[in-house]
Design an enzyme around this catalytic site. Structure first.
Site, mmCIF file in Angstrom:
data_model
loop_
_atom_site.group_PDB
_atom_site.id
_atom_site.type_symbol
_atom_site.label_atom_id
_atom_site.label_comp_id
_atom_site.label_asym_id
_atom_site.label_seq_id
_atom_site.Cartn_x
_atom_site.Cartn_y
_atom_site.Cartn_z
ATOM 1 N N GLY A 38 0.640 -9.865 -13.152
ATOM 2 C CA GLY A 38 0.783 -10.201 -14.622
ATOM 3 C C GLY A 38 -0.624 -10.571 -15.316
ATOM 4 O O GLY A 38 -1.509 -10.244 -14.746
ATOM 5 N N ASP A 58 2.002 -19.076 -7.085
ATOM 6 C CA ASP A 58 2.619 -18.027 -6.383
ATOM 7 C C ASP A 58 3.982 -18.688 -6.038
ATOM 8 O O ASP A 58 4.236 -19.503 -5.448
ATOM 9 C CB ASP A 58 1.858 -17.721 -5.180
ATOM 10 C CG ASP A 58 2.728 -16.620 -4.337
ATOM 11 O OD1 ASP A 58 4.035 -16.266 -4.644
ATOM 12 O OD2 ASP A 58 2.120 -15.922 -3.524
ATOM 13 N N TYR A 147 11.506 -2.898 -3.005
ATOM 14 C CA TYR A 147 11.949 -3.955 -4.065
ATOM 15 C C TYR A 147 13.589 -3.688 -4.299
ATOM 16 O O TYR A 147 14.068 -4.904 -4.285
ATOM 17 C CB TYR A 147 11.406 -2.713 -5.483
ATOM 18 C CG TYR A 147 11.589 -3.122 -6.749
ATOM 19 C CD1 TYR A 147 11.379 -4.634 -7.154
ATOM 20 C CD2 TYR A 147 12.714 -2.498 -7.766
ATOM 21 C CE1 TYR A 147 11.484 -4.978 -8.411
ATOM 22 C CE2 TYR A 147 12.732 -3.055 -8.870
ATOM 23 C CZ TYR A 147 11.982 -4.270 -9.237
ATOM 24 O OH TYR A 147 12.467 -4.991 -10.734
ATOM 25 N N LYS A 151 15.550 -7.168 -4.112
ATOM 26 C CA LYS A 151 16.447 -7.561 -5.397
ATOM 27 C C LYS A 151 17.929 -7.719 -5.234
ATOM 28 O O LYS A 151 18.700 -8.523 -5.485
ATOM 29 C CB LYS A 151 16.319 -6.433 -6.682
ATOM 30 C CG LYS A 151 15.036 -6.612 -7.287
ATOM 31 C CD LYS A 151 14.805 -7.986 -7.936
ATOM 32 C CE LYS A 151 13.555 -7.855 -8.775
ATOM 33 N NZ LYS A 151 13.422 -9.272 -9.652
#
Ligand code: UDP
Length: 318
Positions: A38, A58, A147, A151
């Site tokens: 970010g 975090d 990933y 997810k």
């Protein structure tokens, strides 16, 4: 009393747009981010706006937020294939441990949680377009597995909290999305093509460019997500734009837009790169009365100015 929302990954591409929209809708917003991928620049215009707070943290560690929370939108995660390669452990941790912390906080606060999931749950799909009922074709041990599986675990964990604790949960499966505030060098296809087009460099098409994607403009995505948040639907819902095209067609479109006349340069296709991707949005249409409104030409035009600024800044021209 105003409603209050926590957005994890609030300094990211999607998180920052959600912060802005929820503030516009009259909520108090707490953006949380560890700034790994970010960028505070995405939120700079919100500092000083009443009802906005930023917390650098975090979410894989214990989270405490003082006061009430009505909603938590869990958007913290590295989200580009290059990021998964560079940050595999952090990607797994934020999807698993981070999701656990978020759900625990939601339980404590009695908040409704919306989990950002992904079309990656479908992997390299054998069903096309992809409806929510398709369980996917994911390689757990390939480079994208960190990933995809994080997810998928996050979805399972969310359903676990819903079933066992009666938590109010929502799951959105997000397809390729673009717009201002994407990271210039995150390796994703649009930032790459924009930067190459604006610099007059060759456009790097991976493989033969016949793989397809379907690109949704960020404002459409945010609208779909907020409708889902306010709905009663617990099971995953696809939000994306079904306008499918090949990556080669996409390269040509961006080349035309940026006025670049240089050539297309073909590069190796990354491992497990999905061959097709297109959301079936029948469910979102019916359930939320939602469909995307911004076509690709209009969306790319809205995004061009942002990338012009980013490229100029990166090249020291600003
Ligand atoms: N891609 C490409 N050139 C680039 C970056 C990406 O041809 O410089 C391709 C990539 O191989 C994939 C598609 O564009 O087929 C979309 O890639 P992206 O990284 O944006 O996300 P994905 O949809 O694969 O998660």
């Amino acid at each position: 009393m105003k409603e209050r929302a926590l957005i994890t990954g609030g300094a990211g591409f999607l998180g920052s747009h959600l912060c802005e929209r929820l503030l516009d809708d009259g909520l108090e917003v707490i953006a949380m981010d560890n700034l790994l991928t970010g960028d505070l620049q995405n939120l700079e215009h919100l500092f000083g706006v009443e009802g906005f707070t930023f917390v650098k943290q975090d979410v894989t560690n214990f989270i405490h937020v003082a006061g009430k929370l009505d909603y938590i939108l869990h958007f913290a995660s590295p989200a580009s294939p290059i990021d998964y390669l560079e940050l595999p452990i952090q990607t797994l941790k934020v999807g698993s441990l981070g999701t656990h912390k978020v759900l625990g906080l939601a339980k404590d606060k009695g908040a409704r949680v919306l989990m950002a999931s992904t079309s990656e749950c479908y992997g390299d799909p054998l069903v096309h377009p992809q409806p929510e009922s398709y369980w996917g074709n994911v390689n757990p041990v390939g480079p994208r597995g960190v990933y995809d599986e994080a997810k998928r675990f996050a979805e399972a964990m969310t359903m676990g909290y819903h079933r066992f604790h009666g938590l109010e949960t929502r799951i959105v499966r997000i397809f390729n999305t673009y717009g201002p505030r994407m990271r210039l060098n995150d390796g994703r296809v649009l930032p790459a093509f924009m930067a190459q087009g604006l610099r007059g460099e060759d456009m790097t098409v991976f493989g033969d460019g016949s793989q397809t994607r379907s690109f949704c403009y960020v404002d459409d995505l945010v609208e779909g997500i907020l409708r889902l948040l306010r709905s009663d639907e617990v099971y995953p819902t696809n939000i994306g734009n079904p306008a499918e095209m090949t990556i080669l067609q996409f390269a040509e479109k961006v080349r035309e837009l940026t006025g670049n006349r240089s050539k297309i340069a073909f590069r190796d296709l990354p491992e497990d790169d999905p061959k097709v991707r297109q959301p079936d949005i029948s469910k979102a249409r019916k359930l939320l009365g939602w469909e995307p409104k911004v076509g690709l030409d209009e969306g790319l035009r809205k995004t061009l100015g942002y990338f012009q600024g980013k490229v100029a800044a990166a090249d020291g021209r600003q």
